[in-house]
Write a protein that holds these residues in place. Sequence first.
Motif, PDB file in Angstrom:
ATOM      1  N   UNK A  67       0.827  -1.207   0.000  1.00  0.00           N
ATOM      2  CA  UNK A  67       0.000   0.000   0.000  1.00  0.00           C
ATOM      3  C   UNK A  67       0.865   1.262   0.000  1.00  0.00           C
ATOM      4  N   UNK A  68       2.071   1.144   0.515  1.00  0.00           N
ATOM      5  CA  UNK A  68       2.990   2.289   0.532  1.00  0.00           C
ATOM      6  C   UNK A  68       3.892   2.328  -0.698  1.00  0.00           C
ATOM      7  N   UNK A  69       3.733   1.386  -1.619  1.00  0.00           N
ATOM      8  CA  UNK A  69       4.645   1.273  -2.763  1.00  0.00           C
ATOM      9  C   UNK A  69       4.772   2.559  -3.573  1.00  0.00           C
ATOM     10  N   UNK A  70       3.685   3.301  -3.842  1.00  0.00           N
ATOM     11  CA  UNK A  70       3.870   4.545  -4.595  1.00  0.00           C
ATOM     12  C   UNK A  70       4.812   5.526  -3.906  1.00  0.00           C
ATOM     13  N   UNK A  71       4.699   5.639  -2.582  1.00  0.00           N
ATOM     14  CA  UNK A  71       5.578   6.551  -1.847  1.00  0.00           C
ATOM     15  C   UNK A  71       7.008   6.026  -1.781  1.00  0.00           C
ATOM     16  N   UNK A  72       7.154   4.699  -1.651  1.00  0.00           N
ATOM     17  CA  UNK A  72       8.498   4.109  -1.648  1.00  0.00           C
ATOM     18  C   UNK A  72       9.177   4.362  -2.994  1.00  0.00           C
ATOM     19  N   UNK A  73       8.457   4.113  -4.074  1.00  0.00           N
ATOM     20  CA  UNK A  73       9.020   4.286  -5.413  1.00  0.00           C
ATOM     21  C   UNK A  73       9.369   5.748  -5.682  1.00  0.00           C
ATOM     22  N   UNK A  74       8.582   6.665  -5.122  1.00  0.00           N
ATOM     23  CA  UNK A  74       8.785   8.090  -5.389  1.00  0.00           C
ATOM     24  C   UNK A  74       9.932   8.691  -4.594  1.00  0.00           C
TER      25      UNK A  74
END
Length: 277
Positions: free
Chosen positions: A137-144
């Motif tokens: 669920x946090x993947x977008x923030x991790x990737x960014x």
Amino acid sequence: MSLTHDTSAGAASVAPAPARVDLARTWMLRSPLAGGLETSADVLVLDLEDGLPAGRKAEGRDRARAAASDAPVWLRISAAGTRDGQADLALGRELDDRLAGVVLAMCAGPADVAHVAASLPAGVPIVAMVESAAALLAAPAIAAHPATRRLAFGTGDFRRDTGMGVDRIALSWPRAQLVVASAAAGIAGPIDGPCGPVDQAQDAAAHAVAMGFTGTLALHDAAVDGAHAAFTPSPAEVDAALALLSATPDGPVDGSYAPTLARARALVERAEALASL
């Protein structure tokens, strides 16, 4: 391929340049206790997390330190904030420019990436492993996060955390989430979980390609050739793409024309980049 560590001449080859981190197709996880750095994979990662039993962590770090005397090394480090994670980061700081990059196990969110980036020499590439429901669920923030170069899917721990099976349909949604998060952040496509049995490596990698992944973790050298074949555009695919790009429409085109050209261009560019490694 210069991303490969090869000790056949008595020393490991130069570690991958940062730009090539984005192109690497196969990431070999190997325990420092196993000995030998020779591999046909694009990147060899010395696994300080799952690759070491609890009672031999210090010994494993010592072996990784010794390996770095021959050439810069990639390390898979334990979760941020844990005792083992802190010890792994201390080793990374000690290695300095002998540290090629880190694969961060059990990344929970962008704060973990920030902690690791702040704890290591500036600019060290970080591959963040997504291995839990919360991390997905946090993947977008991790990737960014600016320090994240790629995401990797830790399928074994993810399945343990969620109860999902190994079935491709069951894992299609989390895989798609990682692909979308990577694309939205403008980083290279994610790295899939270990490609499984050697005789299924190419098929597993082909499925990952279809999902939008651009690499895979690997546990056995015998799986590398099959994975490389799947992650590398074939000559027939390149020829078809070049033919499309060189053709001049002599009539009306529909709304799919521009996206089709863009995909063909991207395929040719990837093939050329991989050929230059």
